[in-house]
Design a protein around this motif. Structure first.
Motif, PDB file in Angstrom:
ATOM      1  N   TYR A   1       1.248   4.170  -3.018  1.00 29.80           N
ATOM      2  CA  TYR A   1       1.070   5.593  -2.707  1.00 29.80           C
ATOM      3  C   TYR A   1       2.313   6.399  -3.078  1.00 29.80           C
ATOM      4  O   TYR A   1       2.240   7.432  -3.748  1.00 29.80           O
ATOM      5  CB  TYR A   1       0.765   5.753  -1.216  1.00 29.80           C
ATOM      6  CG  TYR A   1       0.743   7.196  -0.758  1.00 29.80           C
ATOM      7  CD1 TYR A   1      -0.320   8.037  -1.069  1.00 29.80           C
ATOM      8  CD2 TYR A   1       1.815   7.727  -0.023  1.00 29.80           C
ATOM      9  CE1 TYR A   1      -0.327   9.368  -0.661  1.00 29.80           C
ATOM     10  CE2 TYR A   1       1.816   9.040   0.391  1.00 29.80           C
ATOM     11  CZ  TYR A   1       0.740   9.857   0.069  1.00 29.80           C
ATOM     12  OH  TYR A   1       0.737  11.176   0.461  1.00 29.80           O
TER      13      TYR A   1
ATOM     14  N   LYS B   1      -5.522   2.708  -3.639  1.00 29.02           N
ATOM     15  CA  LYS B   1      -4.955   2.569  -2.287  1.00 29.02           C
ATOM     16  C   LYS B   1      -6.049   2.178  -1.285  1.00 29.02           C
ATOM     17  O   LYS B   1      -5.822   1.352  -0.393  1.00 29.02           O
ATOM     18  CB  LYS B   1      -4.266   3.861  -1.845  1.00 29.02           C
ATOM     19  CG  LYS B   1      -3.490   3.686  -0.538  1.00 29.02           C
ATOM     20  CD  LYS B   1      -2.748   4.937  -0.150  1.00 29.02           C
ATOM     21  CE  LYS B   1      -1.866   4.693   1.074  1.00 29.02           C
ATOM     22  NZ  LYS B   1      -2.588   4.242   2.262  1.00 29.02           N
TER      23      LYS B   1
ATOM     24  N   ASP C   1      -5.857  -1.140   1.061  1.00 29.04           N
ATOM     25  CA  ASP C   1      -6.009  -1.082   2.517  1.00 29.04           C
ATOM     26  C   ASP C   1      -7.239  -1.875   2.978  1.00 29.04           C
ATOM     27  O   ASP C   1      -7.197  -2.583   3.995  1.00 29.04           O
ATOM     28  CB  ASP C   1      -6.134   0.373   2.987  1.00 29.04           C
ATOM     29  CG  ASP C   1      -4.834   1.145   2.817  1.00 29.04           C
ATOM     30  OD1 ASP C   1      -3.772   0.507   2.721  1.00 29.04           O
ATOM     31  OD2 ASP C   1      -4.878   2.388   2.768  1.00 29.04           O
TER      32      ASP C   1
ATOM     33  N   ASP D   1      -5.654   7.095  -5.417  1.00 29.85           N
ATOM     34  CA  ASP D   1      -6.348   7.121  -4.118  1.00 29.85           C
ATOM     35  C   ASP D   1      -7.370   5.987  -4.038  1.00 29.85           C
ATOM     36  O   ASP D   1      -7.480   5.309  -3.013  1.00 29.85           O
ATOM     37  CB  ASP D   1      -7.064   8.466  -3.911  1.00 29.85           C
ATOM     38  CG  ASP D   1      -6.092   9.607  -3.635  1.00 29.85           C
ATOM     39  OD1 ASP D   1      -4.928   9.325  -3.283  1.00 29.85           O
ATOM     40  OD2 ASP D   1      -6.495  10.774  -3.778  1.00 29.85           O
TER      41      ASP D   1
ATOM     42  N   SER E   1       0.834  -1.200   0.000  1.00 34.10           N
ATOM     43  CA  SER E   1       0.000   0.000   0.000  1.00 34.10           C
ATOM     44  C   SER E   1       0.874   1.258   0.000  1.00 34.10           C
ATOM     45  O   SER E   1       0.636   2.198  -0.762  1.00 34.10           O
ATOM     46  CB  SER E   1      -0.919   0.006   1.228  1.00 34.10           C
ATOM     47  OG  SER E   1      -1.669   1.207   1.289  1.00 34.10           O
TER      48      SER E   1
END
Length: 226
Positions: free
Chosen positions: A29, A129, A133, A126, A25
């Protein structure tokens, strides 16, 4: 006593998988942040850290095979170990795509920028990600419904890719100076789309873990490639 050791080993697998998912992750990013900001230092950091992700996958696979050989688990226990092996392999490939995005950053040399596209890529990253997560949480909690919902959210990632594709093609036609940069944008968006596909793959392994069935959760996606 043997059972207690086995349960401890399983818990360690879960912990290692969670650590690996967090590393991936972070890599996703940072790689996109590096690309958007043209920050080669962050890009090199992502590439260097990929060694750690690869090592975690090797450790997980080695421990999983050891547990299968020594403990000879059946039914649910065996499914847990298979899920860890398969899902960690998907995580490793996601890390590879983050490295590819980082390498794109290093290649870029003052190309004509398309700020609207960069903004859209940032939004796409975004969304990816959040998927990465969330799938970590779904795996840890064995949450079947969350896994299915995450897989469905991959449609949004695919939509971002299509938008970015259309924007890049339009810009490249209107302004030939954006062709080199536009090609990089398309590559990065493609890597992000692949990461979303691998998250969906992990969702499918979570479903297998809970039900023993292998289902395709997002029939709209392309066949996965490494």
């Amino acid at each position: 006593m043997l059972r207690t050791q086995f349960e401890e080993d399983l818990q360690n697998l879960h912990t290692q998988f969670s650590t690996m998912a967090q590393e991936v992750s972070d890599a996703v990013y940072k790689s996109v942040k590096a690309f958007i900001k043209h920050d080669k230092e962050i890009a090199y950091n992502v590439i260097e850290n990929d060694v750690k992700i690869n090592e975690l996958e090797v450790q997980l696979e080695k421990k999983s095979l050891e547990m299968i050989a020594l403990q000879q688990p059946v039914t649910t226990d065996l499914r847990i170990i298979i899920t860890v092996m398969k899902a960690s392999s998907d995580l490793e490939r996601m890390g590879d795509h983050a490295v590819s995005i980082a390498k794109s950053t290093i290649r870029v040399k003052g190309n004509e920028r398309i700020l609207e596209v960069e903004e859209k890529i940032s939004d796409m990253a975004d969304a990816v990600k959040i998927m990465v997560d969330s799938v970590k949480d779904a795996y840890i909690n064995g949450d079947l419904e969350q896994a299915k919902a995450i897989a469905q959210s991959d449609t949004k990632v695919n939509d971002y890719f299509n938008e970015i594709y259309d924007m890049c093609i339009k810009e490249m036609k209107e302004n030939p100076e954006t062709v080199v940069g536009g090609t990089d944008y398309l590559q990065v968006a493609g890597f992000l789309e692949r990461i979303g596909d691998y998250v969906t793959n992990i969702c499918e392994w979570i479903v297998y873990l809970k039900t023993g069935k292998i289902l395709e959760l997002n029939s709209n996606r392309d066949d996965l490639i490494s």
